[in-house]
Design a protein around this motif. Structure first.
Motif, PDB file in Angstrom:
ATOM      1  N   ASP A 111      27.199  35.356  48.444  1.00 50.67           N
ATOM      2  CA  ASP A 111      28.499  34.695  48.473  1.00 50.67           C
ATOM      3  C   ASP A 111      29.319  35.353  49.585  1.00 50.67           C
ATOM      4  OD1 ASP A 111      31.253  34.041  48.005  1.00 50.67           O
ATOM      5  OD2 ASP A 111      30.735  33.458  45.960  1.00 50.67           O
ATOM      6  N   TYR A 113      32.276  34.984  50.792  1.00 53.53           N
ATOM      7  CA  TYR A 113      33.656  35.396  50.531  1.00 53.53           C
ATOM      8  C   TYR A 113      33.694  36.757  49.855  1.00 53.53           C
ATOM      9  CZ  TYR A 113      38.181  35.808  48.295  1.00 53.53           C
ATOM     10  OH  TYR A 113      39.392  36.290  47.876  1.00 53.53           O
ATOM     11  N   ARG A 544      36.787  26.582  39.402  1.00 56.76           N
ATOM     12  CA  ARG A 544      35.334  26.391  39.501  1.00 56.76           C
ATOM     13  C   ARG A 544      34.996  24.897  39.584  1.00 56.76           C
ATOM     14  NH1 ARG A 544      31.688  30.275  38.533  1.00 56.76           N
ATOM     15  NH2 ARG A 544      30.254  28.790  37.566  1.00 56.76           N
ATOM     16  N   LYS A 547      35.699  23.829  43.151  1.00 56.59           N
ATOM     17  CA  LYS A 547      34.618  24.219  44.063  1.00 56.59           C
ATOM     18  C   LYS A 547      33.440  23.256  43.953  1.00 56.59           C
ATOM     19  CE  LYS A 547      33.344  28.446  44.699  1.00 56.59           C
ATOM     20  NZ  LYS A 547      32.934  29.860  44.513  1.00 56.59           N
ATOM     21  N   GLU A 569      36.706  28.642  50.188  1.00 55.22           N
ATOM     22  CA  GLU A 569      37.290  29.980  50.288  1.00 55.22           C
ATOM     23  C   GLU A 569      38.677  30.016  49.647  1.00 55.22           C
ATOM     24  OE1 GLU A 569      38.626  33.144  53.741  1.00 55.22           O
ATOM     25  OE2 GLU A 569      36.689  32.149  53.878  1.00 55.22           O
ATOM     26  N   ASP A 572      38.076  30.545  46.134  1.00 53.72           N
ATOM     27  CA  ASP A 572      37.627  31.921  45.891  1.00 53.72           C
ATOM     28  C   ASP A 572      38.812  32.884  45.882  1.00 53.72           C
ATOM     29  OD1 ASP A 572      34.912  31.394  45.626  1.00 53.72           O
ATOM     30  OD2 ASP A 572      34.573  31.452  47.785  1.00 53.72           O
ATOM     31  N   ASP A 576      40.523  35.154  42.480  1.00 55.90           N
ATOM     32  CA  ASP A 576      40.868  36.574  42.394  1.00 55.90           C
ATOM     33  C   ASP A 576      42.243  36.796  41.777  1.00 55.90           C
ATOM     34  OD1 ASP A 576      38.501  37.433  43.471  1.00 55.90           O
ATOM     35  OD2 ASP A 576      39.248  37.497  45.521  1.00 55.90           O
TER      36      ASP A 576
END
Length: 998
Positions: A111, A113, A544, A547, A569, A572, A576
């Motif tokens: 991954d 990222y 998710r 994505k 990205e 992603d 976080d």
């Protein structure tokens, strides 16, 4: 002379015969080696099945089998002979054949990222960490294991330390992924192993040269030479990998519909990168070059592969990676076994020292990590104390370390005792770490409670399971009424489909949740879980889903590779920060160049030499911005439509959906300003996207026809080649930026398609341009309607009842006004500085009377407005999305007119635009049914009588809408009674199961 000539001729003939001679024994040995490798893969497949059932780590099992083959080779006949041959193969062959594949595959599938975010920590551990670890291990050999200079000197100890610093945690990473460890921690372990292979080889070469120089062998080692060598290996190698990756990605993008060529391209460039780096030009680190190549493809190359080939490429690489991984561990095991039975330079004390060194090696790895702990906490994702312990314990040794040790063993310039010690210790550490650490790591992870499994995830998973049980029960009830299943044993069916196991897991989860919450357990609500946890879980699942939608759109050709990279990205980054309010659009917006900088390129496009490049840049960049924005808006709207299916608290879902809607509004405002500022370029972009969508639809349609047998292979290949060629041409096509005149614009406008040229000329003569400032009213509901407008530039908000429709370039304002009684049916205002083409209403109405086709288009397009203006009469049409509604109206309806006293049939329903109908047969309960203007007509088998001249749409098929009972099931939090009914069966089953357990 004649006799001499004959003798020479005989000798020459003998030489020719010798050159063609092949040793039959060598041929048989080669066949046996191939046979052994084939049996090894078969053994690996059997162990793979065993791994699925027992969860024993795969790599240690393969290593154990290889070890047994090596130890028992004298009892295995010709297979043992083959094992002996493989055990003595040159170590460089392992590096050249297997290692590049393993390194590229690991880097390619990471991954990017997470790897990028962890890069500082990975470089610390794989760079100076390897050097520091090599020095610590060298100190252990000399000061703690008491090896004298006759065994190894200090430089040789550091050389062996470098060999043992290369980690290969394949088994541990696979285990952590299975247990659900964080992706960040997995990437730290895998990334360190990925880079430290190449770095360990660099330090190995460095210390080995120092060792030989100290013995007077080879040239001297200077400080400048060390720096040059370090630069060449650590900088030039990775740079070469990036350059090769760039050209490989360009080539891959040119390949359309050829999975074989794309797959081979990745293989060829992997091996070429390694050989070019190691031998041909640069004499640098081939391993680091291959790693850089794989990382470049992970970051940028994946999306350069056409979507139809991507799955095939990943499948092939998974196949080859499995073959290489299994073969390498089998070889390592055989080499270790052979080393044990053939070793003559290893003493009994060395075995005790090896066991002692195993513990020292773990301690040294811990000291190495702790040395960088302040920096490791500062950069990347924070590492917890349990993760630190697992990171140290999971540093297994494997293929590359053993290969490096065999290189030492083959180097006759080094002392014989040291060469055997190097192979002995490396083989021992490979065996011990894989057999001990690899098999006990799972117990350590569980003991440390390293894997977080919060209550909210348990609750969500329990809801999934309960829903699955209910769906099983519903399916069984449906099948029980099917005559084809009348003789089925339903008790056995429930046993075979695992109902009892699912129920057992639900009970177990419920007990776990009760235990965590101290007995405070609610089946329906999420009591005991904080808002932060609930909202974080919803955001996690929403992101998710986003994505997944992004990738789906890319695979179906609905967005470009650069766009999907940025969109993924952005998700992603948001993943976080699931504890904070969603701020996806801000992340996307920061990646766009400001309009002010774009204007400089607009000036440059007029320059003689740079004009063409400036125009290409503007088109490409604005196309990228437009693609990202529209893809985000459509994907986020899809997420909103899926919210009913999320098995979490509906109030929390609603709040997160409000956050998504806020992000959509931001993106739509930006898109509006983009349309206003660059209308000519947006028109070109939309033209290109429309062309691409049509071509992709043609391709999917063609592939579907081939599967169904409607098209033979020759026709399929011919048509597919034509479509693929057009896709390539489309990518390179340069569009005209000029805003067209209204004449050409009207000719292309769908509503005017098919209108006779002379009639179109009449419309054009009646048009004029009007400009409006932001928020200026164009017309208001109830005003006398004199004009119809087409948007040439800017955006308009059309207020239709309680709804607001945003209309941009090319939209007609408004279709409903054309069918009204001369009064405006909506209110319209400019959302920005807007330029409109004003068309005379009477001219268009005159055209409607002359052209049935034009009239039909006007009425069908008006339905979008009418069902919003008269929502209470719209029936199921009001539940349909705009896109789906348009498709239904154009494909499954007929526009018809009827005179008074005519009979009309609405077998599948219809919609009345103007007029009135009544049922021919009076219903005893409801009386005579009547329907009039702007009203949905439900399906009826009996005819209706027209009581007022009728203009309507007659449906050819029933409307496919979601049943109301399913909608109620989705709204779980607001339907307490439905929940009770839906899950009551499970509660009864749970109690029965608990009583049986007692």
């Amino acid at each position: 002379m004649g006799h001499e000539d004959q003798t020479n001729e005989t000798e020459n003939h003998s030489q020719i015969q010798d050159s063609l001679y092949r040793d039959e024994e060598k041929m048989e040995e080669s066949a046996n080696v191939a046979y052994l490798l084939t049996l090894g893969i078969l053994l690996g497949l059997a162990l793979r099945e065993l791994n699925k059932k027992t969860k024993l780590p795969y790599s240690p099992m393969v290593l154990t089998c290889g070890l047994l083959i090596g130890l028992l080779q004298s009892y295995l006949g010709y297979l043992g002979t083959s094992a002996n041959i493989l055990s003595h193969m040159h170590p460089h062959l392992i590096v050249y054949v297997f290692v590049p594949v393993l390194l590229f595959e690991s880097a390619f599938n990471c991954d990017w990222y997470i790897f990028k975010y962890q890069i500082v920590n990975i470089l610390l551990l794989a760079g100076p960490g390897v050097g520091w670890g090599a020095i610590l291990l060298g100190i252990v050999f000399k000061l703690f294991l008491f090896y004298g200079d006759e065994d190894m000197n200090w430089y040789q100890a550091f050389t062996l330390g470098s060999v043992l610093s290369a980690t290969d945690p394949v088994a541990v990473v696979a285990l952590l992924k299975e247990l659900g460890a964080s992706a960040a921690f997995n990437h730290l372990i895998e990334g360190e192993a990925l880079l430290n292979d190449g770095v360990a080889m660099v330090f190995f070469i460095f210390f080995n040269k120092l060792s030989k120089a100290a013995a007077g062998i080879g040239g001297g080692v200077t400080f400048g030479g060390v720096l040059l060598n370090f630069f060449r290996n650590s900088i030039v190698g990775p740079l070469l990998g990036v350059v090769v990756g760039f050209f490989g990605a360009l080539w891959a993008r040119k390949i359309v519909g050829d999975d074989v060529e794309v797959g081979w391209l990745t293989f060829i460039f992997t091996y070429l990168t390694f050989y070019w780096a190691e031998f041909c030009f640069f004499k640098t680190s081939g391993l680091l070059a291959v790693v850089a190549l794989g990382l470049f493809w992970s970051a940028f190359g994946k999306t350069r592969i056409r979507s139809e080939s991507e799955h095939a490429v990943h499948t092939v690489w998974s196949f080859v990676q499995y073959f290489c991984d299994t073969t390498v561990f089998l070889l390592v095991g055989m080499i270790v076994g052979t080393e044990v039975i053939e070793e003559n330079y290893i003493y009994t004390s060395d075995y005790f020292r090896m066991i002692l060194f195993y513990f020292f090696m773990i301690i040294c790895r811990y000291l190495m990590v702790i040395s960088f702990w302040p920096l490791l906490k500062k950069y990347g994702y924070p590492m917890s104390q349990p993760e630190l312990i697992v990171f140290v314990y999971g540093g297994l040794r494997g293929a590359l370390g053993l290969t490096l040790s065999l290189m030492v063993g083959c180097d006759e310039d080094l002392p014989q005792r040291f060469r055997h010690l190097a192979v002995f210790f490396t083989a021992g550490m490979a065996a011990l770490t894989n057999l001990v650490n690899g098999t006990t790591c799972k117990a350590l992870v569980n003991y440390l409670n390293m894997i977080e499994n919060p209550v909210i995830k348990k609750k969500v998973y329990k809801r999934y399971l309960t829903d699955m049980i209910v769906n099983q029960e519903d399916t069984i009830k449906e099948l029980e009424g099917d005559e084809h299943f009348a003789m089925a044993d339903w008790n056995q069916v429930k046993s075979l489909i695992g109902s009892q196991q699912f129920l057992q897991e639900v009970v177990s989860l419920e007990n776990e949740i009760k235990l965590i919450q101290g007995g405070n357990m609610s089946r329906i609500s999420y009591e005991g879980v904080t808002d932060t946890e609930t909202f974080g879980e919803v955001r996690y699942r929403v992101l998710r889903i986003l994505k997944g939608i992004y990738y789906s759109k890319f695979e179906h050709g609905q967005c470009d590779e650069d766009s999907v990279r940025l969109l993924v990205e952005s998700s992603d980054v948001a993943l976080d920060h699931t504890g904070s309010i969603l701020n996806i659009w801000e992340q996307l917006f920061q990646s766009f160049t400001s309009f002010s900088s774009i204007k400089y390129f607009f000036r440059a496009k007029e320059w003689t030499f740079l004009g063409g490049y400036a125009q290409q840049y503007i088109t490409k960049h604005l196309g990228f911005v437009y693609d990202v924005t529209t893809t985000f808006i459509s994907s986020a709207n899809e997420v909103i439509t899926l919210q009913q299916h999320m098995p979490v608290n509906k109030s929390a879902v609603k709040l997160i959906m409000d956050e998504i809607k806020t992000e959509i509004n931001k993106a739509e405002l930006y898109l509006g300003s983009l349309n206003d500022t660059f209308p000519e370029i947006i028109r070109a972009i939309q033209t290109k996207r429309a062309s691409h969508t049509v071509l992709m639809h043609q391709r999917h349609h063609l592939e579907e026809n081939q599967k169904n047998g409607f098209v033979d292979d020759k026709e399929f290949n011919q048509l597919k080649s034509n479509i693929d060629a057009r896709l390539v041409q489309l990518e390179n096509h340069v569009f005209d930026w000029q805003i067209p005149s209204f004449h050409s614009f009207a000719m292309e406008f769908p509503i005017f398609a098919g209108v006779p040229k002379e009639e179109l000329e009449t419309i054009i003569k009646s048009t004029y341009e009007k400009r409006y400032q932001t928020d200026e009213i164009i017309y208001e509901k109830g005003m006398t309607c004199q004009n119809i407008y087409i948007v040439q530039q800017g955006n308009v908000i059309d207020e239709v009842g309680s709804h607001s429709l945003k209309k941009g370039l090319g939209s007609l304002l408004s279709y409903a006004n054309l069918i009204g009684d001369g009064k405006c049916m909506t209110t319209s205002r400019a959302a920005s500085e807007t330029v409109l083409h004003s068309l005379n209403l009477n001219v268009l109405k005159s055209l409607m009377q002359k052209s049935n086709t034009f009239e039909q288009k006007i009425y069908i397009n008006s339905i979008e407005y009418l069902i919003k203006l008269y929502e209470s009469q719209a029936g199921p049409l009001g539940q349909m999305e705009q896109k789906r509604l348009g498709t239904f109206l154009r494909q499954k309806t007929k526009f018809q007119k009827f005179d008074v006293h005519s009979n009309v049939e609405f077998m599948f329903g219809g919609y009345i635009i103007r007029g009135e109908i009544q049922s021919c047969i009076q219903d005893e309960n409801e009386g005579i049914e009547r329907y009039n203007d702007y009203c949905y007509v439900p399906p009826r088998e009996n005819d209706f009588t027209v009581t007022k001249a009728l203009i309507c749409l007659v449906f050819d098929d029933p409307i496919d809408v979601i049943k109301q009972d399913r909608l109620e099931q989705f709204n779980l939090e607001n339907q307490e009674e439905i929940i009770e009914q839906r899950f009551s069966r499970i509660d009864i089953q749970q109690k029965q199961y608990q009583q049986e357990e007692l």
